[in-house]
Structure formats: structure tokens, C-alpha cells
Design a protein around this motif. Structure first.
Motif, PDB file in Angstrom:
ATOM      1  N   PHE A 551      -1.057  12.414  -2.399  1.00 16.15           N
ATOM      2  CA  PHE A 551      -0.367  13.299  -3.338  1.00 16.15           C
ATOM      3  C   PHE A 551      -1.241  13.497  -4.569  1.00 16.15           C
ATOM      4  CE2 PHE A 551       0.361   9.470  -5.427  1.00 16.15           C
ATOM      5  CZ  PHE A 551       1.337   9.492  -6.420  1.00 16.15           C
ATOM      6  N   ASP A 552      -0.910  14.538  -5.348  1.00 17.68           N
ATOM      7  CA  ASP A 552      -1.741  14.910  -6.501  1.00 17.68           C
ATOM      8  C   ASP A 552      -0.872  15.613  -7.531  1.00 17.68           C
ATOM      9  OD1 ASP A 552      -1.357  17.522  -5.497  1.00 17.68           O
ATOM     10  OD2 ASP A 552      -3.149  17.354  -4.260  1.00 17.68           O
ATOM     11  N   GLY A 553      -1.521  16.251  -8.509  1.00 20.28           N
ATOM     12  CA  GLY A 553      -0.774  16.902  -9.581  1.00 20.28           C
ATOM     13  C   GLY A 553       0.090  18.058  -9.132  1.00 20.28           C
ATOM     14  N   ALA A 554      -0.226  18.674  -7.983  1.00 24.46           N
ATOM     15  CA  ALA A 554       0.575  19.787  -7.468  1.00 24.46           C
ATOM     16  C   ALA A 554       1.701  19.306  -6.564  1.00 24.46           C
ATOM     17  CB  ALA A 554      -0.318  20.763  -6.709  1.00 24.46           C
ATOM     18  N   SER A 555       1.655  18.025  -6.171  1.00 24.04           N
ATOM     19  CA  SER A 555       2.709  17.479  -5.299  1.00 24.04           C
ATOM     20  C   SER A 555       3.154  16.122  -5.844  1.00 24.04           C
ATOM     21  CB  SER A 555       2.181  17.327  -3.866  1.00 24.04           C
ATOM     22  OG  SER A 555       0.992  16.558  -3.835  1.00 24.04           O
ATOM     23  N   ILE A 556       3.299  16.058  -7.165  1.00 23.08           N
ATOM     24  CA  ILE A 556       3.552  14.790  -7.841  1.00 23.08           C
ATOM     25  C   ILE A 556       4.840  14.131  -7.364  1.00 23.08           C
ATOM     26  CG2 ILE A 556       4.624  16.020  -9.766  1.00 23.08           C
ATOM     27  CD1 ILE A 556       3.697  13.789 -11.593  1.00 23.08           C
ATOM     28  N   ASN A 557       5.835  14.928  -6.982  1.00 20.55           N
ATOM     29  CA  ASN A 557       7.112  14.352  -6.576  1.00 20.55           C
ATOM     30  C   ASN A 557       7.195  14.106  -5.073  1.00 20.55           C
ATOM     31  OD1 ASN A 557       8.852  13.467  -8.519  1.00 20.55           O
ATOM     32  ND2 ASN A 557      10.329  15.101  -8.284  1.00 20.55           N
ATOM     33  N   ALA A 558       6.044  14.018  -4.410  1.00 24.64           N
ATOM     34  CA  ALA A 558       6.048  13.706  -2.976  1.00 24.64           C
ATOM     35  C   ALA A 558       6.669  12.331  -2.754  1.00 24.64           C
ATOM     36  CB  ALA A 558       4.619  13.735  -2.430  1.00 24.64           C
ATOM     37  N   ARG A 559       7.423  12.195  -1.663  1.00 21.94           N
ATOM     38  CA  ARG A 559       8.116  10.935  -1.385  1.00 21.94           C
ATOM     39  C   ARG A 559       7.156   9.785  -1.132  1.00 21.94           C
ATOM     40  NH1 ARG A 559      12.022  13.243  -3.859  1.00 21.94           N
ATOM     41  NH2 ARG A 559      13.407  14.572  -2.626  1.00 21.94           N
ATOM     42  N   GLN A 560       5.922  10.126  -0.729  1.00 25.50           N
ATOM     43  CA  GLN A 560       4.948   9.062  -0.480  1.00 25.50           C
ATOM     44  C   GLN A 560       4.629   8.275  -1.741  1.00 25.50           C
ATOM     45  OE1 GLN A 560       5.148  12.156   0.946  1.00 25.50           O
ATOM     46  NE2 GLN A 560       3.093  12.584   1.647  1.00 25.50           N
ATOM     47  N   ALA A 561       4.953   8.838  -2.916  1.00 24.45           N
ATOM     48  CA  ALA A 561       4.685   8.124  -4.163  1.00 24.45           C
ATOM     49  C   ALA A 561       5.382   6.769  -4.164  1.00 24.45           C
ATOM     50  CB  ALA A 561       5.133   8.969  -5.351  1.00 24.45           C
ATOM     51  N   TYR A 562       6.615   6.736  -3.664  1.00 27.82           N
ATOM     52  CA  TYR A 562       7.354   5.468  -3.601  1.00 27.82           C
ATOM     53  C   TYR A 562       6.616   4.462  -2.719  1.00 27.82           C
ATOM     54  CZ  TYR A 562      10.826   2.068  -2.071  1.00 27.82           C
ATOM     55  OH  TYR A 562      11.469   0.901  -1.758  1.00 27.82           O
ATOM     56  N   TRP A 563       6.171   4.914  -1.558  1.00 29.10           N
ATOM     57  CA  TRP A 563       5.513   4.006  -0.627  1.00 29.10           C
ATOM     58  C   TRP A 563       4.137   3.571  -1.143  1.00 29.10           C
ATOM     59  CZ3 TRP A 563       8.838   2.052   2.438  1.00 29.10           C
ATOM     60  CH2 TRP A 563       9.911   2.800   2.906  1.00 29.10           C
ATOM     61  N   LEU A 564       3.404   4.491  -1.750  1.00 31.37           N
ATOM     62  CA  LEU A 564       2.084   4.128  -2.262  1.00 31.37           C
ATOM     63  C   LEU A 564       2.207   3.146  -3.429  1.00 31.37           C
ATOM     64  CD1 LEU A 564      -0.927   4.538  -1.966  1.00 31.37           C
ATOM     65  CD2 LEU A 564      -0.776   6.473  -3.529  1.00 31.37           C
ATOM     66  N   ALA A 565       3.215   3.356  -4.278  1.00 35.06           N
ATOM     67  CA  ALA A 565       3.454   2.398  -5.364  1.00 35.06           C
ATOM     68  C   ALA A 565       3.737   1.016  -4.796  1.00 35.06           C
ATOM     69  CB  ALA A 565       4.616   2.871  -6.236  1.00 35.06           C
ATOM     70  N   ASN A 566       4.471   0.952  -3.681  1.00 37.59           N
ATOM     71  CA  ASN A 566       4.741  -0.328  -3.034  1.00 37.59           C
ATOM     72  C   ASN A 566       3.471  -0.964  -2.483  1.00 37.59           C
ATOM     73  OD1 ASN A 566       7.726  -1.429  -2.401  1.00 37.59           O
ATOM     74  ND2 ASN A 566       7.781   0.777  -2.863  1.00 37.59           N
ATOM     75  N   VAL A 567       2.546  -0.143  -2.011  1.00 34.58           N
ATOM     76  CA  VAL A 567       1.259  -0.677  -1.540  1.00 34.58           C
ATOM     77  C   VAL A 567       0.565  -1.416  -2.674  1.00 34.58           C
ATOM     78  CG1 VAL A 567      -1.055  -0.069  -0.740  1.00 34.58           C
ATOM     79  CG2 VAL A 567       0.950   1.043   0.272  1.00 34.58           C
ATOM     80  N   PHE A 568       0.489  -0.803  -3.837  1.00 39.54           N
ATOM     81  CA  PHE A 568      -0.209  -1.405  -4.969  1.00 39.54           C
ATOM     82  C   PHE A 568       0.548  -2.589  -5.559  1.00 39.54           C
ATOM     83  CE2 PHE A 568      -2.390   2.819  -5.350  1.00 39.54           C
ATOM     84  CZ  PHE A 568      -3.683   2.335  -5.215  1.00 39.54           C
ATOM     85  N   LEU A 569       1.876  -2.558  -5.476  1.00 42.68           N
ATOM     86  CA  LEU A 569       2.670  -3.623  -6.108  1.00 42.68           C
ATOM     87  C   LEU A 569       2.912  -4.819  -5.199  1.00 42.68           C
ATOM     88  CD1 LEU A 569       5.381  -1.482  -7.962  1.00 42.68           C
ATOM     89  CD2 LEU A 569       3.332  -2.543  -8.926  1.00 42.68           C
ATOM     90  N   GLN A 570       2.629  -4.681  -3.911  1.00 44.46           N
ATOM     91  CA  GLN A 570       2.825  -5.796  -2.988  1.00 44.46           C
ATOM     92  C   GLN A 570       1.944  -6.989  -3.366  1.00 44.46           C
ATOM     93  OE1 GLN A 570       4.720  -6.687  -0.509  1.00 44.46           O
ATOM     94  NE2 GLN A 570       5.915  -4.806  -0.279  1.00 44.46           N
ATOM     95  N   THR A 571       2.489  -8.182  -3.186  1.00 40.31           N
ATOM     96  CA  THR A 571       1.689  -9.396  -3.389  1.00 40.31           C
ATOM     97  C   THR A 571       1.089  -9.887  -2.075  1.00 40.31           C
ATOM     98  OG1 THR A 571       3.664 -10.760  -3.141  1.00 40.31           O
ATOM     99  CG2 THR A 571       3.073 -10.088  -5.368  1.00 40.31           C
ATOM    100  N   ASP A 572       1.628  -9.402  -0.952  1.00 36.06           N
ATOM    101  CA  ASP A 572       1.153  -9.763   0.376  1.00 36.06           C
ATOM    102  C   ASP A 572       0.294  -8.624   0.918  1.00 36.06           C
ATOM    103  OD1 ASP A 572       1.119  -9.878   3.336  1.00 36.06           O
ATOM    104  OD2 ASP A 572       2.418 -11.606   3.072  1.00 36.06           O
ATOM    105  N   GLU A 573      -0.979  -8.914   1.187  1.00 35.78           N
ATOM    106  CA  GLU A 573      -1.908  -7.872   1.629  1.00 35.78           C
ATOM    107  C   GLU A 573      -1.482  -7.252   2.954  1.00 35.78           C
ATOM    108  OE1 GLU A 573      -6.746  -7.305   2.339  1.00 35.78           O
ATOM    109  OE2 GLU A 573      -5.853  -9.312   2.138  1.00 35.78           O
ATOM    110  N   ARG A 574      -0.942  -8.074   3.852  1.00 39.50           N
ATOM    111  CA  ARG A 574      -0.546  -7.551   5.157  1.00 39.50           C
ATOM    112  C   ARG A 574       0.625  -6.585   5.023  1.00 39.50           C
ATOM    113  NH1 ARG A 574      -0.227 -11.588  10.190  1.00 39.50           N
ATOM    114  NH2 ARG A 574      -2.417 -11.722   9.526  1.00 39.50           N
ATOM    115  N   LYS A 575       1.572  -6.901   4.169  1.00 43.10           N
ATOM    116  CA  LYS A 575       2.693  -5.979   3.942  1.00 43.10           C
ATOM    117  C   LYS A 575       2.205  -4.670   3.321  1.00 43.10           C
ATOM    118  CE  LYS A 575       6.322  -9.495   3.409  1.00 43.10           C
ATOM    119  NZ  LYS A 575       7.331 -10.074   2.491  1.00 43.10           N
ATOM    120  N   ALA A 576       1.249  -4.789   2.418  1.00 46.46           N
ATOM    121  CA  ALA A 576       0.711  -3.581   1.775  1.00 46.46           C
ATOM    122  C   ALA A 576       0.016  -2.687   2.793  1.00 46.46           C
ATOM    123  CB  ALA A 576      -0.260  -3.979   0.663  1.00 46.46           C
TER     124      ALA A 576
END
Length: 845
Positions: A551-576
Motif C-alpha cells: 500500500f502507498d499514499g494513494a491506497s493508504i486505507n488498504a486493509r493490508q495496513a492492519y496486517w502489515l502493522a501486525n508483522v512489524f509489531l509481532q514479537t515472534d518472527e514466525r508469526k510475523a
């Protein structure tokens, strides 16, 4: 003969002079980034040189006063005094930096000669212009009024509104290479907003001419029009976005209306065609064209009603234009995009405007629009400042009232109708601007015209009053010099004020470090790669690195934002990596599939988080226990468990750390709470009105509250083993003991310190902690950085990647690092090892 020729050419000379003065002022301000340009490496190096010189100077001064001072203490005091000096005399420091930087550029024949494009969206259109040069068209796939951008919203691609703006940039580029075949595309398209602003000035003068305004009034109005802060910032050299068309096309439409209302023998067919064709063209440059079309129609309807009650003979002609213009627009858009597209475009455009103007009462997904500065609500005073200041708006109001009153009193119906349309446009635009800052641009045109009208009526009334006391020639002389003094002083003041403020209007995001990182990315990754990072660099990655993004500035509200934020916030690398594999496979289609199966989003999210860290067989076992059918299991796992994921890379940069709080808001969003509130009318009534501070705090509560975090802190001094991060965090590097004394972040001892020791990340508890936060510290390029934050954030993938460069990671490998000399921009790229990840999943119990 001479007298006759003079009468013919006098208006041309006067109007030409007005144009040249206003255009010179407007263009002169807009090329500020080009006039003051120095290359980023030279500027950064000059900053280091200047600060180093200051430090050396202060060291000498301190040593002369304190002979027995040790080197570390001396250095620490000198650094602090140098930083204080730079902060105190920022303007002088900047001048010194620019002077040194120009010297460095002069010594470097390879230094870049022009600035990069401003802001982020410019790179979206730059990428499309590159496509035109390569293939002859900006997109391979087009359907109706949309084109498919395959590099957005990977792997699905994203349907964007078709836009002619990249073709305008391409035409300007083709024109410039006629004079210099080596002209860079980025340099060429950087002139596009200036070209549009100059064309807009011509139309502005035409409108003033039709209203028969005095030269002094037109000159002042034209200069104030060209120096409106929001107009300058959105048409600066390098601002390759579509904002200037929101000045150009509304101006053309106003001119057509004014011409229609003031014509001696108005031609309804010509006006109808002109209005309809202009609106159709406008729809090819901005998705919100229907707003202007509605204002246009409302103006025509209001005038028609007035004509009816005043028994004006032009009533029937106005009705013909009022009916004919929408018909022409409908037919025109049908010819351009297809018969069904008019109503679809109107609905989509109005919905987009509504999304900008109002936030949902309570969204089901986290709404990232709340983080976009230009979409935030603003006060009337802020709109006034954006458009030209209080005096500018007061004269516009005076112009509307006095112009309407005088024309009505003198029974000048044509001017009365024209001013009514302009005043209605100004009022509606001003109201819209209060809902989102970016719409302030729409106010500039009608307010500038009305301001010129106000100056004209003031001078006219002054002349009328003087007639009672002075002969005519003295009146003319007094009005001439008084008008010159009034307008001249206002023009000089406005230009001087805007020139002083213009550095704050330059939105420079992309720099040489980003450019090096993008070129490195293009070189070190396969063409089929997808780059995962937060949305701001998305357009850079597509345009310069030629890689896909989620996603980018033209698709800022894409639903993947939630999932990508979870990738970065995960403490477990495998879950990320499990979540990353899912969005790499099908974007957000897995959650959409579960929702379509009748499961609430909160349950869908829990299911996906439970199966994504597993191999296909174990994930299937979980789904069996949840009573999924065999066909449903296969369909779902095909969306989450790709056997051969596309090459993927995580990009981490210092700004994503500095502004990571938005990731916390997005990734910690509680769907269950949102669903509960949305289902309960009583709870829904308690939601604060959108746009207010209470509303944002309410959204934060759904995400678990704002995390208490510091800024990214940098080492500022050192005394032996003790360093100071920022001004308030003291750390003993030997004992790893920390004490905080900050009015902003708190006072006391944090819970833990996280630091790197060899190839390990150590979590060291502090003795007698008194704070709820922990400290994470890491060394980057010889400098120590740190941050106070909650324990779960300190242990997140995001913080481990930035502070420890991926130490201890099994599936993420650092492959590229870029920085500038001042470390203001730091960019790291990590490769995802899919093979090892999938192999480990298959062997896990």
C-alpha cells in the motif's frame, strides 16, 4: 495616426504589464527550490563541517577558561554549546550551511544539478509519465474511467481513476528536450505546476477584464492570487501533483459563467458547450470534479430564479444552459469513458469527497486517514491564513457585499449575476475547506477575484466622494496615487511575507539518501519482488526502484495496513512471517473470504492469526476443529499458504521508528470492541463527533490506548561510561543502569534495558524500577540511539530490525543500508528467507 495606434495598443500594453508583474512574482516564488538548491550530500556534509567548527571554537574557549578540564567533559560541554548556538541562530546557521554546500558542489562535477520532486504523490505521476515514455501509454490495462496499477496493492493491483496529468508532464518534457536533448525527465516534469499556474493567471486576468475592474485592482488581485500560500505550496517547482488543476479548471468555468452573464447577446449554445466540455476535461484531472459541477449548477439555478422574479428576458436562455450543461457532461463522459461511467464517476467522486470531509462515526477497520495532515479539519482562521491572510479575506467579503449592492442599486443585472456566482463559489469552497485542509485551494480563485472587486469598489467610492470637493482631474490624480500607494504597499508586503515563509511551504521528503536506497533496491532485488514497509515511501519504491508495494499514499486505507502493522509489531518472527506470507499470497482476500462465509471480522482475524504461523497440514487440523468444510479449507488455505511466495523484503527507516505510534494504533485495533459498539445503538451514541480530539482518543481506546513512548533519542554527550540520550535519559554503558529525568517522558527508572551483546539481544531488568516503560538502545554508524517505550514494543520485530539490525533473526537478513552524513535519514532493507521459513514450518511439531 499615432493617437489611434496608441488607443489600440494601450490596453494590450497595460494588460501585458499586469501579466508580467504578477507572473514574475508568482514564478519567482515558485522556483525557490531551484534557486536555493544544493545537493543533499553537500548540504549534509556542510552541516557536519559547520557544527564541527563550532565545537572546535567552543572547545578552545572552554579550555582557555578551565585548564584542568578532561577531554570527555570538554567535548560534552562544547557539543552542547554548539547545539544551543545552532538552535538560537537557526537562520544564520542555515546561511552558513548553504554557503559551504555551494562550495562543495562547485568542487564536485558529479553533483546533481536540480532538486528532486517534492512530496510523495509527485512520484506516483512521475512513474506514470515514465510508462508513457516507455510504452506510449500510462497503463497497460484500462477499464472505463479506471486503470490498473499492478505495482499497487500487491498482488491484486489497484484500480485508480484515469488521469491526464502524466500526459501534460510528458508534453512539457518533449518540449524541453527540443532545446536540450539531455534534459532529465524529473527536471522537466518539475516545471508542470508552474506552467499551469501561469496559465491560470491568464484566465484570472480575463475574468477581471470581463468584470471591468480597474488596473490597480486587477494588479493587486493578480499578485495576491499568485502569492496565496496554499497555491504556492501546491504549485511549487517540483510539486508534480494534480492540485494546480483545482485552480485552473474552476477559473475557466468561472470565466465562462462571467462571460455568459456579462455578454450583450449571450449565446446559450456556445456557453453550454464550453461549460460541458470544460467539466468533462476537469473530470480527467481530478476525481472531485462533481463538487465544482454542483456549485456551477447551483449558481445557474440561483441566477435563473432571480431572472424569473425580475422578469429578465434572458431567463429562458439561462434555463437552456442550466439543462444543457449536464447533458453535455453526461454525453462527453459517456464518449470518453463509456455510457455507464457518468453516474459511477459522480457517485465515486462524491463518496471520495465525503470520505475526506467526514470520518465515519465508527469504522470497522482502523482508519488511517486520521494520520493524513492535509485531510484534518481546520479552523476558519487557518483557512484564512492558507488563502492569503485576514486582510485578503476581508477585502473579498467587502468586494462581494459592495459589488452586489452597487450593481443591484445601479440595476446592472449582468454584473450582479456574475458576482452572485463567484460569491456562491467562495462561500461553498470556504465551508468545504473547514472539513479538510487540502480544500483550501478551492477558495483561492473566488476570493482573489472578489478581493480585486473590493479594491475596485473602494477606489470607485473614493472617487465619487472626492467629486464633491475637488475638480475631476484632481480626483483622477488623487485616486491614481492613492490606489498606487494602497496596492503597491500591499503587493510589496505580501511578496515579502511569502518570500520569508516560503521555506516552510516546501514539502521536501525525497532526498539523495532515499534515491541511493531506491537504486540499491532496484539492483539487489528481482524484478518480481514486493517491498513491505509503511505507506509513505510507496510511491518512491514504484517510481524509482520499479518494485511492487502492498500500500502507498494513494491506497493508504488498504486493509493490508492492519496486517502489515501486525508483522512489524509481532514479537515472534514466525508469526510475523506467517502473516506476511498471507498478504503476499492474496492481500486481504483471506479475511474477506471468512466474512463472506458469515463470520464476524473479529473471529476472522483470530482464525487467520492462529493458522498463518503453521504449515498447511497443521493449519488444516485447526480449521477442521472449527468445523470448516473440506472445500472451504482448501479455498482459505490457498489464500494464506502459498507454496512459492514471491520474493519479499522489509524496509525499515528512521521515520517509521519516529512515527511508529500509528503502527500501534493500526496493528492493535480491537475488531471485537468495534463490532460491539457498532451493534449497540446506546454505545454508538456515546462515540464523540468525528474530527474532534475526543473522537481520536476514543479510537485510541479501541486500540488499547496510546503507548507511552519517547521520540527517537540520540546520544548528545558522554562522560566516561555514562551517556546522555537526548537531554533527559542517562545510561551507564558499563552497568547498563538507566535513569530518566524528563518532564515529557517521566522521571525515574525504567523496567528493562534492551541492548545488543555480540550476537545476542539482552533484556536486563533494572533495580527498583519506578516507570512503566523500558529503554531500548542500539549503535548505528558509531552513534548510540535509544527510545523509551512499552515492553511489548521494545521486543517487536520493528525495533529489533532498526536498533539491532536483525540480530537474532532467523528469516530476515540485512542486505542494504543507506544513510546521510547527519544520520537524519537511515534506511535498511531486509530480505525474507522464504525457503528457510517454509522448511522450518514443515519440520515443526
Amino acid at each position: 495616426m499615432i493617437s489611434r495606434s496608441f488607443k489600440i495598443y494601450k490596453p494590450l500594453l497595460l494588460w501585458g504589464s499586469l501579466f508580467l508583474i504578477a507572473a514574475s512574482v508568482g514564478v519567482g516564488l515558485r522556483i525557490y527550490p531551484l534557486k536555493t538548491y544544493v545537493s543533499d550530500p553537500a548540504y549534509n556534509m556542510a552541516s557536519v563541517i559547520m557544527v564541527q567548527r563550532l565545537i572546535e571554537t567552543f572547545e578552545k574557549n572552554i579550555r582557555s577558561q578551565r585548564k584542568d578540564i578532561d577531554k570527555e567533559t570538554l567535548r560534552g560541554l562544547a557539543v552542547r554549546q554548539a547545539n544551543d548556538q545552532v538552535a538560537k541562530e537557526n537562520t544564520q546557521a542555515r546561511r552558513t550551511i548553504y554557503r559551504i554546500a555551494r562550495q562543495l558542489d562547485a568542487q564536485n562535477p558529479n553533483a546533481q544539478k536540480f532538486p528532486f520532486l517534492l512530496e510523495s504523490d509527485s512520484f506516483l505521476y512521475y512513474d506514470l509519465t515514465q510508462n508513457i515514455i516507455k510504452t506510449g501509454h500510462m497503463a497497460e490495462i484500462r477499464k472505463g474511467s479506471k486503470y490498473l496499477n499492478p505495482k499497487m496493492n500487491y498482488p491484486l493491483g489497484h484500480w485508480e481513476p484515469f488521469n491526464l496529468h502524466p500526459y501534460i508532464g510528458y508534453i512539457i518534457h518533449r518540449a524541453l528536450i527540443l532545446f536540450d536533448s539531455d534534459t532529465a525527465l524529473m527536471y522537466s516534469v518539475a516545471w508542470t505546476p508552474i506552467v499551469i499556474s501561469v496559465l491560470s493567471l491568464i484566465v484570472f486576468l480575463l475574468v477581471c477584464g470581463r468584470l471591468a475592474l480597474s488596473y490597480w485592482a486587477v494588479l493587486t488581485g493578480a499578485v495576491l492570487f499568485m502569492t496565496a500560500p496554499i497555491f504556492i505550496s501546491r504549485s511549487m517547482f517540483g510539486w508534480y501533483d494534480n492540485d494546480p488543476y483545482n485552480i485552473f479548471f474552476p477559473l475557466i468555468l468561472l470565466y465562462i459563467l462571467v462571460h455568459w452573464f456579462t455578454a450583450r447577446k449571450p449565446n446559450p449554445l456556445q456557453s453550454t458547450l464550453a461549460l460541458g466540455i470544460t467539466v468533462c476535461l476537469y473530470s480527467l484531472f481530478w476525481q472531485g470534479w462533481m463538487y465544482i459541477a454542483v456549485i456551477l449548477t447551483a449558481s445557474m439555478a440561483l441566477v435563473a430564479c432571480t431572472e424569473f422574479f425580475m422578469k429578465d428576458p434572458n431567463f429562458k436562455k439561462t434555463i437552456l444552459v442550466l439543462i444543457g450543461m449536464p447533458v453535455i457532461v453526461l454525453l462527453g463522459i459517456g464518449l470518453i469513458f463509456g455510457p455507464q461511467e457518468f453516474f459511477r464517476l459522480f457517485q465515486e467522486g462524491w463518496s471520495a469527497l465525503n470520505d475526506f470531509m467526514t470520518t465515519q462515526k465508527l469504522p470497522l477497520w482502523p482508519d488511517l486517514y486520521i494520520a493524513v495532515g492535509e485531510l484534518k479539519r481546520q479552523s476558519p482562521l487557518e483557512t484564512i491564513n492558507d488563502t492569503g491572510g485576514l486582510l485578503f479575506v476581508l477585502f473579498a467579503v467587502w468586494g462581494a457585499l459592495s459589488g452586489l449592492l452597487i450593481s443591484f442599486k445601479e440595476k446592472n443585472q449582468k454584473t450582479f449575476y456574475a458576482l452572485t456566482a463567484i460569491a456562491l463559489s467562495a462561500t461553498a469552497s470556504f465551508i468545504l475547506s473547514l472539513t479538510a485542509m487540502r480544500f483550501s485551494l478551492l477558495c483561492v480563485t473566488p476570493l482573489a477575484i472578489l478581493c480585486a472587486v473590493g479594491i475596485h469598489t473602494l477606489l470607485t467610492l473614493s472617487h465619487t466622494c472626492l467629486k464633491k470637493y475637488q475638480p475631476t482631474w484632481k480626483n483622477a490624480l488623487i485616486i491614481f496615487f492613492a490606489g498606487g500607494l494602497l496596492t503597491g504597499s500591499w503587493i510589496v508586503s505580501a511578496v515579502r511575507h511569502q518570500y520569508q515563509n516560503i521555506p516552510s511551504l516546501v514539502h521536501k521528503i525525497y532526498n539523495a539518501t532515499w534515491n541511493d536506497s531506491m537504486l540499491d533496491l532496484k539492483t539487489k532485488t528481482p524484478a518480481s519482488s514486493v517491498i513491505y514497509t509503511w505507506w509513505p515511501p510507496g510511491h518512491f519504491i514504484k517510481a524509482i526502484a520499479d518494485r511492487a508495494v502492498t500500500f502507498d499514499g494513494a491506497s493508504i486505507n488498504a486493509r493490508q495496513a492492519y496486517w502489515l502493522a501486525n508483522v512489524f509489531l509481532q514479537t515472534d518472527e514466525r508469526k510475523a512471517l506467517g502473516i506476511l506470507r498471507m498478504i503476499n499470497t492474496s492481500a486481504n482476500q483471506a479475511s474477506e473470504y471468512l466474512i463472506n462465509e458469515g463470520r464476524p471480522l473479529s473471529e476472522a482475524a483470530r482464525i487467520l492469526k492462529s493458522i498463518t504461523p503453521l504449515d498447511r497440514q497443521n493449519a488444516q487440523s485447526i480449521l477442521n476443529k472449527l468445523h470448516f468444510s473440506e472445500s472451504s479449507i482448501k479455498e482459505l488455505l490457498d489464500l494464506t499458504h502459498a507454496e512459492n511466495p514471491v520474493p519479499a523484503y522489509l524496509m525499515v527507516y528512521n521515520e517509521i521508528i519516529e512515527k511508529h505510534i500509528l503502527l500501534s494504533y493500526t496493528g492493535n485495533w480491537d475488531f471485537g470492541k468495534a463490532e460491539e459498539i457498532r451493534k449497540n445503538p446506546e454505545l454508538l451514541k456515546r462515540v464523540p463527533p468525528p474530527g474532534q480530539e475526543d473522537y481520536y482518543e476514543f479510537l485510541w481506546n479501541i486500540s488499547g490506548g496510546r503507548p507511552l513512548c519517547s521520540d527517537l533519542l540520540r546520544q548528545t554527550s558522554r562522560y566516561g561510561n555514562v551517556i546522555l540520550l537526548g537531554q533527559d535519559v542517562e545510561v551507564d554503558l558499563e552497568t547498563k543502569h538507566c535513569r530518566v529525568n524528563s518532564p515529557r517522558y517521566g522521571k525515574g527508572i525504567p523496567q528493562y534495558i534492551y541492548f545488543k551483546d555480540g550476537n545476542r539481544i539482552i533484556k536486563k531488568p533494572q533495580l527498583n524500577p519506578t516507570m512503566s516503560t523500558s529503554l531500548i538502545i542500539g549503535e548505528r554508524y558509531g552513534q548510540i540511539f535509544g527510545m523509551l517505550l512499552p515492553q511489548n514494543l521494545a521486543e517487536s520485530i520493528l525495533m529489533k530490525l532498526f536498533f539491532f539490525e536483525g540480530t537474532g533473526m532467523n528469516y530476515l537478513k540485512l542486505i542494504s543500508q543507506q544513510k546521510d552524513a547527519t544520520l537524519q535519514t537511515q534506511i535498511d532493507l531486509f530480505e525474507v528467507d522464504w525457503n528457510k521459513f517454509l522448511a522450518d514450518l514443515s519440520t515443526a511439531e
